[in-house]
Design an enzyme around this catalytic site. Structure first.
Site, PDB file in Angstrom:
ATOM      1  N   LYS A  83       7.806 112.287   0.187  1.00  0.00           N
ATOM      2  CA  LYS A  83       6.993 111.427  -0.682  1.00  0.00           C
ATOM      3  C   LYS A  83       6.863 112.111  -2.042  1.00  0.00           C
ATOM      4  CE  LYS A  83       2.849 108.649   0.039  1.00  0.00           C
ATOM      5  NZ  LYS A  83       1.594 108.618   0.797  1.00  0.00           N
TER       6      LYS A  83
HETATM    7  C1  E4P Z   1      -0.084 105.655   0.487  1.00  0.00           C
HETATM    8  O1  E4P Z   1       0.878 106.115   1.051  1.00  0.00           O
HETATM    9  C2  E4P Z   1      -1.364 106.353   0.331  1.00  0.00           C
HETATM   10  O2  E4P Z   1      -1.430 107.371   1.305  1.00  0.00           O
HETATM   11  C3  E4P Z   1      -2.571 105.489   0.595  1.00  0.00           C
HETATM   12  O3  E4P Z   1      -2.225 104.191   1.011  1.00  0.00           O
HETATM   13  C4  E4P Z   1      -3.630 105.578  -0.428  1.00  0.00           C
HETATM   14  O4  E4P Z   1      -4.695 104.740  -0.056  1.00  0.00           O
HETATM   15  P1  E4P Z   1      -6.154 104.877  -0.672  1.00  0.00           P
HETATM   16  O5  E4P Z   1      -6.167 104.199  -2.007  1.00  0.00           O
HETATM   17  O6  E4P Z   1      -7.034 104.165   0.321  1.00  0.00           O
HETATM   18  O7  E4P Z   1      -6.449 106.336  -0.781  1.00  0.00           O
END
Ligand code: E4P
Length: 217
Positions: A83
């Site tokens: 990522k």
């Molecule tokens: C995506 O891969 C992120 O880990 C995640 O969806 C972020 O979500 P949040 O805005 O609830 O922290």
């Protein structure tokens, strides 16, 4: 639509996996911090539990650091997806990994143009953050719809991974908008099954059945 669990909590992942509801997992530095565990340990444990893609995020901000960290994370298991942030260095690292056949998830995407760049860099997944867009009064679903149209216009193969999902409504709207994957907190996935008419109907069926005095076995 595929469902990924957006968590580093191994117990939640094991439970969802036991229902057959899990196609993969996404984590991020905040979720790893919340787990209170070392990233290497938690990613290796998740990858042993789940056969689908497991996103592990780099912490470095520069290309060289992202490559070093990404290579290390990719070595933890075959199903690790690297990522990377939606920055110029992140896109360069995405190109590097995609040329090596290593899957990537380009994260922190908040616009259709950013998603287009991620696809051009060869990303396996791009993650538009629905909830965080909603927080600033921008309709996250409009972004998903725009990305779907652009990717279809040019037959781009990057999967749209709807992220920052906060509710069941987000899940159904993202599915209608053409997202390939929704990554959700475990509680959101489990809540999708809940409907008061299901509970009411089940209670009635159960009461009527008890009254017959019958047994199926
Ligand atoms: C995506 O891969 C992120 O880990 C995640 O969806 C972020 O979500 P949040 O805005 O609830 O922290």
């Amino acid at each position: 639509m595929k469902f990924f669990a957006d968590t580093a909590a191994v117990d939640d992942i094991a439970e969802l996996n036991s229902y057959g509801l899990l196609d993969g997992v996404t984590t991020n530095p905040s979720l790893i911090a919340k787990s209170g565990r070392q990233i290497k340990d938690v990613i290796a444990e998740i990858c042993a539990l789940v056969s689908g893609p497991v996103s592990a995020e780099v912490a470095a901000m520069d290309f060289d650091g992202m490559v070093r960290e990404g290579e290390h994370l990719a070595g933890l298991a075959d199903n690790v997806v690297i990522k990377l942030p939606l920055t110029l260095d992140g896109l360069k690292a995405c190109r590097h990994f995609s040329q090596k056949g290593i899957r990537t998830n380009v994260t922190l995407c908040f616009s259709a143009n950013q998603a287009l760049l991620a696809a051009k860099a060869g990303a396996t997944y791009v993650s538009p953050f629905i909830g965080r867009l909603d927080d600033i009064n921008i309709d996250g679903m409009d972004i998903i719809r725009d990305i779907r149209t652009i990717f279809d216009n040019y037959a781009l193969e990057t999967d749209i991974l709807a992220a920052s999902i906060r509710s069941g409504n987000h899940v159904s709207q993202a599915a209608l908008a053409g997202a390939d994957v929704a990554t959700c907190p475990a509680a959101v996935i489990k809540a999708l099954v809940v409907h008061p008419l299901t509970d009411k109907g089940l209670a009635q069926f159960s009461a009527d059945w008890q009254a017959t005095g019958q047994s199926i076995l």
